[in-house]
Design an enzyme around this catalytic site. Structure first.
Site, mmCIF file in Angstrom:
data_model
loop_
_atom_site.group_PDB
_atom_site.id
_atom_site.type_symbol
_atom_site.label_atom_id
_atom_site.label_comp_id
_atom_site.label_asym_id
_atom_site.label_seq_id
_atom_site.Cartn_x
_atom_site.Cartn_y
_atom_site.Cartn_z
ATOM 1 N N GLY A 1 0.809 -1.216 0.000
ATOM 2 C CA GLY A 1 0.000 0.000 0.000
ATOM 3 C C GLY A 1 0.844 1.268 0.000
ATOM 4 C CB THR B 1 13.536 -9.907 -9.910
ATOM 5 O OG1 THR B 1 14.712 -9.588 -10.648
ATOM 6 C CG2 THR B 1 13.134 -11.352 -10.149
ATOM 7 C CB CYS C 1 0.941 7.900 27.096
ATOM 8 S SG CYS C 1 -0.739 7.489 27.507
HETATM 9 N N1 PLP Z 1 -3.104 2.781 3.433
HETATM 10 C C1 PLP Z 1 -3.905 2.379 4.427
HETATM 11 C C2 PLP Z 1 -5.299 2.924 4.512
HETATM 12 C C3 PLP Z 1 -3.449 1.454 5.373
HETATM 13 O O1 PLP Z 1 -4.250 1.057 6.363
HETATM 14 C C4 PLP Z 1 -2.124 0.961 5.254
HETATM 15 C C5 PLP Z 1 -1.584 0.026 6.254
HETATM 16 O O2 PLP Z 1 -1.884 0.099 7.430
HETATM 17 C C6 PLP Z 1 -1.329 1.408 4.185
HETATM 18 C C7 PLP Z 1 -1.855 2.325 3.293
HETATM 19 C C8 PLP Z 1 0.064 0.907 3.986
HETATM 20 O O3 PLP Z 1 0.054 -0.386 3.448
HETATM 21 P P1 PLP Z 1 1.352 -1.326 3.507
HETATM 22 O O4 PLP Z 1 1.472 -1.810 4.908
HETATM 23 O O5 PLP Z 1 1.054 -2.438 2.545
HETATM 24 O O6 PLP Z 1 2.506 -0.504 3.062
#
Ligand code: PLP
Length: 373
Positions: free
Chosen positions: A69, A234, A321
């Site tokens: 992500g 790769t 915290c």
């Molecule tokens: N975007 C959102 C909404 C996420 O919840 C996360 C991971 O917690 C990410 C992006 C990042 O994904 P990754 O852990 O595959 O880099």
């Protein structure tokens, strides 16, 4: 142990693991090689791309494999904005994941401008708020499909229409949505969508970026000719295969999983309310099933997390915290969660493997900690 932090990551699906195994131990060839040994890797890559494309109603050549992500979000934002002149504007929201927010900060440091829309108190970015944020020089809009802390599902189709009416490209971070709700890129008409396999019972370190045919974007990783020359390196065949398998399975079971998760949520909420615990659930429906962001009046989220951990229950918190203060997450701040509750926030994110018995244990553990009973 009771694992209730599925929005952070999920357990690898056994069928996905079994599908991956041969590509680690037997058919381990580099898919770019021309010899016969590489045939199995090439075929696996092609099949996985086709299967993933089908799962979101895309074309196979619109799927670009990435490391997850974070990389997909970085690519989508930087790859588009870099094609435009400095002082071009990107429009996003205050409660995006840091993969988007910090990409915007980076682009701002390069001379681009970013606008951050505040969500409603219920946790939504409205088409109206996007429309009023659009200014001259705006080129891209990025709004997440489902929020990772409070689970609210955004009106992506309507947001995308507003972006297009104003000549903007539309990207959505669907990391918390894919595999949990139906995603049809053609129906939504989105230009780019980021995904990550480990959020839907696939392996970690693999994901993809959907890029609609015709969208002009810079390559992100310069290197070999992999991924159509757009993302060198790769290919991680076993991970790609595992991702495709996990996605097919989760999508086939969405209705069943949703029903199960909603029952588990109700169990927890009902037990807490019956015990007269003073709490609020952050965000409003529609939300990703199983995602419960709960704020307990007068409590400390981090204390709750550690007490639950000692009882064998894994959740996450929406506040942390330091030596003097409790820091409330940017998401809770964006939705203006009331301070006396926000400090005592935990996120319980249930997965398809959680049971009713576990949901009861989580609720009873919370009641025990909060009421000393
Ligand atoms: N975007 C959102 C909404 C996420 O919840 C996360 C991971 O917690 C990410 C992006 C990042 O994904 P990754 O852990 O595959 O880099």
């Amino acid at each position: 142990m009771i694992y209730a932090d599925n929005a952070a990551t999920t357990k690898l699906d056994l069928d996905a693991f079994n599908a991956m195994r041969p590509f680690l131990l037997e058919d381990y060839s580099n898919a770019s090689q021309p010899y016969s040994f590489a045939k199995a890797s090439k075929k696996a890559l092609k099949n996985a791309r086709e299967s993933i494309a089908k799962c979101i109603n895309a074309e196979p050549n619109e799927i670009f494999f990435t490391s997850g992500g974070t990389e997909s979000d970085n690519w989508a934002l930087k790859g588009i904005v870099n094609l435009h002149k400095p002082n071009s504007v990107i429009i996003t929201s205050e409660f995006e994941h840091h993969a988007v927010l910090n990409s915007c900060k980076y682009l701002e440091s390069c001379g681009y401008k970013a606008k951050y829309i505040r969500p409603t108190k219920e946790g939504f970015i409205t088409p109206k708020s996007l429309k009023s944020a659009i200014s001259e020089n705006a080129v891209l809009s990025s709004v997440m499909m489902a929020n990772n802390e409070i689970g609210t599902i955004q009106p992506i189709k309507e947001l995308c229409a507003v972006a297009h009416e104003n000549g903007l490209i539309f990207h959505t971070d669907a990391v918390q949505a894919l595999g949990h709700i139906r995603v049809d890129v053609k129906d939504l008409n989105i230009d780019m969508l980021s995904c990550s396999a480990h959020k839907f019972n696939g392996p970690k370190g693999i994901g993809f970026l959907y890029i609609k045919n015709g969208v002009e974007i810079q390559p992100y990783i310069n290197g070999g000719a992999q991924e159509g020359g757009m993302r060198g390196g790769t290919e991680n065949i076993s991970a790609v295969v595992g991702m495709a398998k996990a996605l097919e399975k989760n999508i086939a079971a969405i209705a069943e999983n949703t029903e199960h998760l909603q029952k588990l949520e109700q169990t927890i909420v009902h037990l807490l309310s019956s015990a007269k615990i003073d709490y609020i659930r952050n965000g409003a429906q529609p939300q990703i099933s199983g995602n419960l962001s709960l704020s307990f009046k007068g409590a400390e989220g981090e204390m709750l997390l550690h007490r639950l951990d000692l009882m064998g229950i894994m959740v996450s918190t929406g506040s942390a915290c330091d030596s003097q203060n409790t820091q409330i997450s940017h998401v809770l701040k964006a939705i203006a969660a009331p301070n006396e509750y926000a400090k005592g926030t935990i996120r319980i994110s249930l997965g398809k493997d959680n049971t009713t018995d576990e949901a009861v244990k989580i609720a009873k553990a919370l009641i025990h900690i909060l009421k000393g009973k």
